[in-house]
Design an enzyme around this catalytic site. Structure first.
Site, PDB file in Angstrom:
ATOM      1  N   GLY A 346       0.997  -0.911   0.080  1.00 30.34           N
ATOM      2  CA  GLY A 346       0.030   0.150  -0.352  1.00 30.34           C
ATOM      3  C   GLY A 346       0.742   1.469   0.397  1.00 30.34           C
ATOM      4  CG  HIS A 382       0.414   2.785   8.224  1.00 29.95           C
ATOM      5  ND1 HIS A 382       0.281   1.754   9.255  1.00 29.95           N
ATOM      6  CD2 HIS A 382       1.605   2.101   7.753  1.00 29.95           C
ATOM      7  CE1 HIS A 382       1.265   1.122   9.362  1.00 29.95           C
ATOM      8  NE2 HIS A 382       2.277   0.727   8.659  1.00 29.95           N
ATOM      9  CD  GLU A 383       3.370   3.945   5.237  1.00 36.03           C
ATOM     10  OE1 GLU A 383       4.394   3.128   5.246  1.00 36.03           O
ATOM     11  OE2 GLU A 383       2.167   3.029   4.961  1.00 36.03           O
ATOM     12  CD  GLU A 405       4.579  -2.487   9.354  1.00 36.18           C
ATOM     13  OE1 GLU A 405       3.979  -1.494   9.111  1.00 36.18           O
ATOM     14  OE2 GLU A 405       5.830  -1.727   8.342  1.00 36.18           O
TER      15      GLU A 405
END
Length: 964
Positions: A346, A382-383, A405
């Site tokens: 993603g 998230h990143e 993660e």
């Protein structure tokens, strides 16, 4: 922040990138590689050196036959120059890159051996060897005695005629050529078209073990170093890397005029975070004067159309949220986000240059849905969370990947919630992560979050870790930890953890220690044991508990929850599958004092109920466990749902449905009880309970859509969803408006989807009419973006070849990736077997279906009852091709196997699966090994469940599908 800029004198001379040895850049790479491989086999035919891996475990005799680097050397810095060719060789048709790298390393222990990773690189011989070694600061290096490539363990092996001395620094220099392949791993190429003109992008994906495909390196997360990058690229293209570009000059190299761009040195970091891109992309940026430069990069057309605007709008606020959350400034001076046409994951958290799929970064108001916008905000969050947790502080080895993660997944919901506070993000994590992963972790073939380092060695084993356990269970466990510590205590512990270990590596115990220190300073916080004692039970053993509450006497127990209680758990646990469980609960709608379950059994007197009072445990689903009750309490809960369901919080209404269905599959409660939790849905208007009902009834459809149960089951669903369908038809003025509330928009889509799939006549006519209107005016799509995926699927299921061909044409011409993805899914819904077979052949043609999308397309086809057997036959027939040509970074074997075997529920299908495993035992199943084991377990459980429940299920749906 950046730590300055350095380029050695040798690398500032652009011409040396070609030099005498680099004439090989125009030689056919395939020939060079085969010659090099043959030469290596002749030089060093050691065990494991050049022969393919076998299933037999052999203890390696030589250091180069181990997969882990020895601890004798430690990298300090790299000086790398790369030149990607964005045009194919006229003679070979191959795209290549050339480069040179000088790595400075320090000797930690005396050694006469250098091991450094190198995979699929053709190293130019220097004085008969694959590299040149020099000493620094007066150190005298020994001579190179021998060198060779070890393909299986992916090492360049250099034997010396003397020892490197501890404390001294040396430099290892190499020239090399590699293929700029379309395999989505390492330094690779992505392609797109502007009109009829093909454009090539040179880009990277280094995680987990692909940096070694771009240049020789110490490719392990603990081997951190500083990287000095220089890129040579065609005029008219732009080069990006982790650091800010500091100098671009025009140079002539081997008769070619190119641009040479140099970049700021990176902070000390792991190889898997390195990134560089050469493209013709354009960008938008944050205003001048901002502390951190933010740029959104994409294809020029996408930027011109404003597709990067939403990402730019949200990146800054999310970055600021994390700075406050971590109480630590963002370490760099810029944050580039780039949308790539071809990308396997993603997104990837490369420090300073985050790479994304186009669907995860680009948004278009005219064609992107509400769900697309949510996905973009979540992925960006998230990143950016990784910039600290993962990049600044990194796990020591891949066995603790969950630390990276799982954490980023959990806090991504916090970051996205700060950017879109009306979207109810902090509840969505329950459906999107917690319940999703419980279905996997309830299998005997699941695995713990954290394993021993020695259990994870080979690249395929590392790749297997990138699964839902790592991401979603990791998030769920950390969310539970934050809940019982409270978020302020949790955040304080994180802050000291990050500041203590910044630019270093850790193991999970380091996090527990810092959170414990923060907990000790919280005067009102009482824990039953240390954080390490509590949490090790959740990360070092697989699975989760079923907490059973008896409200007749307040007795409470816990047991390891398994979907198939007869499955054999052969993974031992030092904790005997017992957990320390934090339990929040409510009594007849009123919140009660939380308590802990610290053993297999206990008694909690307040749980004893009298009269009509009911108990509901695990409020907010803050704990990672399921709950069962005595029969009387289940009946009181069902009565509450049928009389006034809103007394129960919406998230717990969803919990009741999901827990009941999963308990039924595990034979803990009756299937009829589970089905009764859906009776009240005629009055339900909230998204989460409907979503969980849809998922769980979806399992029934997978098991029975090829049997006589299908008719009454479909009729029951139609009866239950009609009120919801009518409700949204009314509040949207006959589908001409879209609800304002974020989750209401999802519920509207669910209402239409379920109504159409269950055969509501007006619904199918509605979808067909919308699609036909689009076919008449292709340039103007009248279907709202929120509804498109559902409408495309329904219209193509009802239509024929004309509709399919139109959708295929629109797919190929789609101006934004999210629209293409909706059409890609819709095309899988056709009921025509020959069209499905055509679509399957397209999956292995990158000119038709991008490699990044092939897995998803096959899995979508498997979701179609007509397509499931076709895709299973196709995958088996083409497995060797898929495994060899699609297996490097572009294909998720685990996702593929899970997707195409979900419907398996017969002895015949089980035998087919077992035969498939047997036929591929020699070659192996790579990163699908664990998924295949889980598929076997699921199939066996499905067979038993169908045999035991089919008659009762048929009768229940028959009785309850009748209209009153």
């Amino acid at each position: 922040m950046g730590k300055g800029f350095f380029i050695s004198k040798t690398l500032t001379i652009a011409g040396v990138i070609v030099g005498a040895g680099a004439v090989a850049t125009i030689i056919a790479l395939s020939v060079v590689y085969s010659q090099e491989k043959a030469k290596n086999q002749e030089v060093k035919p050691t065990n494991g050196g050049t022969s393919p891996p076998t299933t037999t475990q052999v203890t390696p005799w030589d250091p180069w036959d181990h997969y882990r680097l020895p601890d004798s050397l430690s990298p300090v810095s790299y000086n790398i120059t790369l030149w990607p060719r964005l045009e194919a060789s006229r003679s070979t048709g191959l795209y290549i890159f050339t480069g040179r790298s000088a790595v400075v390393f320090e000797c930690k222990k005396p050694t006469d051996l250098i091991l450094i990773h190198s995979n699929k690189l053709n190293l130019t011989l220097i004085n008969g060897h694959h590299a040149r070694l020099t000493g620094l600061d007066g150190a005298t290096p020994p001579n190179i005695k021998d060198s060779w490539l070890q393909p299986v363990t992916q090492f360049l092996v250099i034997q010396l005629d003397g020892r490197l001395q501890a404390g001294n620094r040396y430099e290892l220099y190499s020239d090399f050529t590699g293929e700029l392949a379309d395999d989505l791993g390492g330094f690779y190429r992505s392609e797109y078209f502007v009109g009829e003109i093909k454009k090539v992008v040179a880009t990277t994906q280094m995680q987990p073990t692909h940096a070694r495909k771009a240049f020789p390196c110490f490719d392990e997360p603990a081997m951190k170093a500083v990287f000095h990058m220089t890129l040579l690229h065609p005029h008219g293209t732009v080069a990006l890397a982790n650091g800010m570009n500091v100098a671009s000059v025009n140079v002539t190299v081997d008769g070619q005029d190119v641009t040479q761009t140099s970049f700021q040195a990176t902070p000390i970091m792991s190889t898997y975070l390195l990134a560089f891109v050469v493209s013709e992309f354009d960008f938008i940026r944050s205003p001048e004067g901002e502390k951190v430069l933010i740029r959104i990069w994409a294809r020029k057309q996408a930027i011109e159309e404003g597709q990067g605007d939403y990402a730019l709008e949200k990146t800054g606020p999310i970055l600021e949220f994390f700075e406050k959350y971590y109480t630590t400034d963002y370490p760099l001076n810029k944050s580039d986000q780039i949308a790539l046409p071809d990308f396997s994951a993603g997104a990837m958290e490369n420090w300073g240059l985050i790479t994304y799929r186009e669907t995860a970064l680009l948004f278009n108001n005219a064609s992107s849905s509400n769900a697309d916008k949510e996905w973009i905000a979540t992925v960006i969050s998230h990143e950016l969370a990784h910039m600290w947790f993962g990049n600044l502080v990194t796990m020591r080895w891949w066995n603790d990947l969950w630390l990276n993660e799982g954490f980023a997944t959990y806090v991504s919901y916090l970051g996205a919630n700060s950017a879109e506070p009306t979207w109810n993000y902090t509840d969505l994590i329950v459906m999107k992560e917690v319940y999703k992963v419980m279905s996997v972790d309830a299998l005997a073939s699941s695995h713990p979050l954290s394993t021993k380092e020695q259990d994870i060695m080979q690249p395929a084993q590392i790749s297997e870790l990138f699964d839902s356990i790592t991401y979603s269970k990791g998030a769920a466990i950390l969310r539970m930890l934050s809940e019982f510590l409270t978020e302020p205590v949790f955040a304080r512990g994180l802050s000291t953890y990050l500041n203590t270990f910044k630019y270093g590596n850790t193991v999970y115990q380091d996090l527990w220690n810092h959170l414990q220190t923060a907990a000790n300073l919280a005067p009102d916080l009482e824990l039953p044991a240390s954080i390490e004692v509590i949490m090790n039970r959740w990360i070092l053993q697989m699975g989760f508990p079923l907490v059973s509450i008896d409200t007749t006497n307040g007795h409470i127990t816990q047991n390891h929850f398994l979907l198939d209680p007869e499955s054999v758990v052969d993974r031992p646990s030092e904790f005997q599958y017992e957990w320390i469980v934090p339990i929040k609960w409510i009594k007849s709608g009123t919140e009660q004092t939380p308590f802990w379950l610290k053993s297999k059994t206990d008694t909690h007197p307040p749980l004893k109920m009298i009269g009509s009072d009911w108990v509901l445990a695990n409020t907010k689903v803050s704990g990672f466990f399921r709950v069962n009750y005595d029969t009387a309490n289940w009946e009181r809960l069902l009565t509450q749902l049928s009389t006034n369901h809103e007394v129960i919080p919406v998230i717990n209404r969803a919990q009741i449905v999901d827990d009941a269905f999963n308990l039924a599959r595990a034979k803990t409660v009756s299937t009829k009880l589970a089905l009764r939790t859906t009776l009240y849905l005629q009055k339900e208007r909230e998204y989460m309970p409907w979503e969980m009902a849809d998922r769980n009834l979806g399992y029934f459809f997978l098991m029975f859509d090829r049997s006589e149960v299908y008719g009454p089951m479909r009729a029951y669903l139609r009866k239950q969803v009609m009120p919801l369908f009518n409700h949204f038809q009314a509040i949207t003025a006959n589908w001409t408006k879209i609800p304002d509330n974020h989750l209401d928009q999802y519920t509207q889509v669910r209402a239409i989807s379920l109504a159409c799939s269950s055969g509501v006549p007006v619904c199918e006519a509605l979808m067909t009419s919308w699609f036909q209107a689009w076919m008449k005016t292709p340039e103007k799509n009248p279907i709202h973006p929120n509804l498109r995926q559902t409408v495309y699927c329904g219209a193509l299921a009802a239509g024929g070849v004309e509709e399919w061909n139109f959708a295929w044409k629109m797919y190929k011409e789609a101006p934004i990736a999210s629209e293409a993805e909706k059409l890609m899914y819709g095309l899988t819904c056709t009921r025509e077997p020959w069209l499905i077979q055509r679509y399957l052949t397209y999956c292995l043609d990158p000119e038709k279906i991008r490699k990044q999308d092939a897995t998803f397309t096959m899995v979508y086809i498997a979701g179609n009852v007509v397509g499931q057997s076709l895709v299973w036959d196709f995958v088996r027939a083409n497995w060797n091709y898929i495994y060899n040509d699609y297996g490097s970074g572009s294909f998720s074997f685990g996702r593929l196997i899970e997707g195409i075997t979900r419907r398996f529920s017969s002895e015949f299908e089980l035998k087919q699966l077992q035969q498939f495993i047997k036929e591929n035992s020699d070659q192996g199943l790579g990163s699908a090994s664990q998924a295949v084991e889980q598929a076997l377990e699921r199939t066996k459980a499905n067979i038993k469940w169908v045999a035991e429940n089919k008659a009762d299920v048929f009768q229940w749906f028959t009785d309850n599908s009748k209209l009153i």
